[in-house]
Design an enzyme around this catalytic site. Sequence first.
Site, short mmCIF file in Angstrom:
data_model
loop_
_atom_site.label_atom_id
_atom_site.label_comp_id
_atom_site.label_asym_id
_atom_site.label_seq_id
_atom_site.Cartn_x
_atom_site.Cartn_y
_atom_site.Cartn_z
N GLU A 1 -16.05 6.23 4.87
CA GLU A 1 -15.34 5.70 6.04
C GLU A 1 -15.25 6.79 7.09
OE1 GLU A 1 -11.21 4.71 5.40
OE2 GLU A 1 -11.01 6.12 3.75
N LYS B 1 -2.56 6.48 1.57
CA LYS B 1 -2.34 6.95 2.93
C LYS B 1 -1.39 8.15 2.89
CE LYS B 1 -2.26 4.57 7.36
NZ LYS B 1 -3.43 5.23 7.92
N ARG C 1 0.84 -1.21 0.00
CA ARG C 1 0.00 0.00 0.00
C ARG C 1 0.87 1.26 0.00
NH1 ARG C 1 -4.45 0.17 4.56
NH2 ARG C 1 -2.67 0.75 5.83
N1 PLP Z 1 -9.13 4.19 6.75
C1 PLP Z 1 -8.31 5.19 7.10
C2 PLP Z 1 -8.63 6.55 6.62
C3 PLP Z 1 -7.17 4.93 7.87
O1 PLP Z 1 -6.35 5.92 8.23
C4 PLP Z 1 -6.91 3.62 8.30
C5 PLP Z 1 -5.73 3.31 9.08
O2 PLP Z 1 -4.75 2.82 8.64
C6 PLP Z 1 -7.81 2.60 7.92
C7 PLP Z 1 -8.90 2.93 7.16
C8 PLP Z 1 -7.57 1.19 8.33
O3 PLP Z 1 -6.57 0.60 7.57
P1 PLP Z 1 -5.71 -0.60 8.14
O4 PLP Z 1 -6.68 -1.64 8.53
O5 PLP Z 1 -4.87 -1.01 7.00
O6 PLP Z 1 -4.95 -0.07 9.28
C1 COI Z 2 -3.88 3.16 11.67
O1 COI Z 2 -4.90 2.55 12.04
O2 COI Z 2 -2.78 2.63 11.61
C2 COI Z 2 -3.95 4.54 11.26
O3 COI Z 2 -3.05 5.00 10.63
C3 COI Z 2 -5.11 5.35 11.65
C4 COI Z 2 -4.72 6.60 12.33
C5 COI Z 2 -5.97 7.40 12.45
C6 COI Z 2 -4.10 6.37 13.66
#
Ligand code: PLP
Ligand code: COI
Length: 341
Positions: free
Chosen positions: A220, A184, A82
């Site tokens: 989201e 991200k 990612r």
């Molecule tokens: N959506 C957003 C906007 C995020 O910042 C995060 C955090 O990483 C997620 C979703 C969840 O992603 P992940 O499950 O890969 O941490």
């Molecule tokens: C994560 O879940 O790792 C994120 O980056 C989300 C952030 C809002 C702490």
Amino acid sequence: MAKKDIDWSNIGFGYMKTDKRYVSNYKDGAWDEGILTGDDTVVISECAAVLQYAQTIFEGLKAYTTVDGRVVCFRPDLNAERMEDSAKRLEMPTFPKERFVDAVVKTVQANIDYVPPYGSGATLYLRPYMFGSDAVIGVKPATEYQFRLFCTPVGPYFKGGVKPITIRVSDFDRAAPNGTGHIKAGLNYAMSLHAIVDAHNQGFDENMYLDAATRTKVEETGGANFLFVTRDNKIVTPKSDSILPSITRRSLMSVAKDYLGLEVEQREVLFEEVPEFVECGLCGTAAVISPVGCISDHGKEIKFENGCTEMGPIIKKLRDTLTGIQMGQIGAPEGWIKEIK
Ligand code: PLP
Ligand code: COI
């Protein structure tokens, strides 16, 4: 060496400086070999691309102590992939996947005494990031970059741990169609700061963002994807090109199907159908799965029938199975667990 003297069960989701972090610099078209350093500061040009035009991306993942005392982390290869997607979208060089995973392993090993013990409720949060470090004044990408990876022990993202939270429908948009919502990038979070401060001031824990084009579909929150549960126990998650492809959500959809035998569906979710769901959760590395009890839509409240005051049964099963896999109590699918120690 001994574990650090930290009150593991009572830490929140905050930054704590640890001993070592990984740093690699990109210059003249190549990454250097990278080092672990005790220096937690960054010195860059006053005109660095990250400072002027927010050319920065990041990732988030965790290391866990398992029930039998190993230290592992969860699907770091997907974070590496990612981050490559994020880099390409912001015209940054990619950091090779094997090197990303190697940096994760080295950083956790170098801070092993900060990995919270099994059963404490805390984990070691890892934050890889990359930014344009040399000067640009015209709007263009940097030519020099820094990749860094630090870690910090963390507790629950939402105060109260697993108590259902209350969120509101935001009047601010998070991501434009064809914008950067699917990567991200720091900029996605900078523009959410006003919305989250305002939400907190109004007594809400988070914002539910709707699609910017029609404001009819669920996207989201600022830091997690949605999962909904239907009355007949089907798991539904929004499909959109402008949300972050959460690794936790992708993993939970597999867990629901393959471990719990539940039907799963990724599709557009209209906001108007939300009251028909009986449970709702926010999923992400930081959030794990945090139950949502209530959504406020400009004063009108949607209360989830099976999860309004306590975590609902399906969200709880999903959470227990996922954390069981992460902490070694339940066998993991091939390739999900990276052994560190
Ligand atoms: N959506 C957003 C906007 C995020 O910042 C995060 C955090 O990483 C997620 C979703 C969840 O992603 P992940 O499950 O890969 O941490
Ligand atoms: C994560 O879940 O790792 C994120 O980056 C989300 C952030 C809002 C702490």
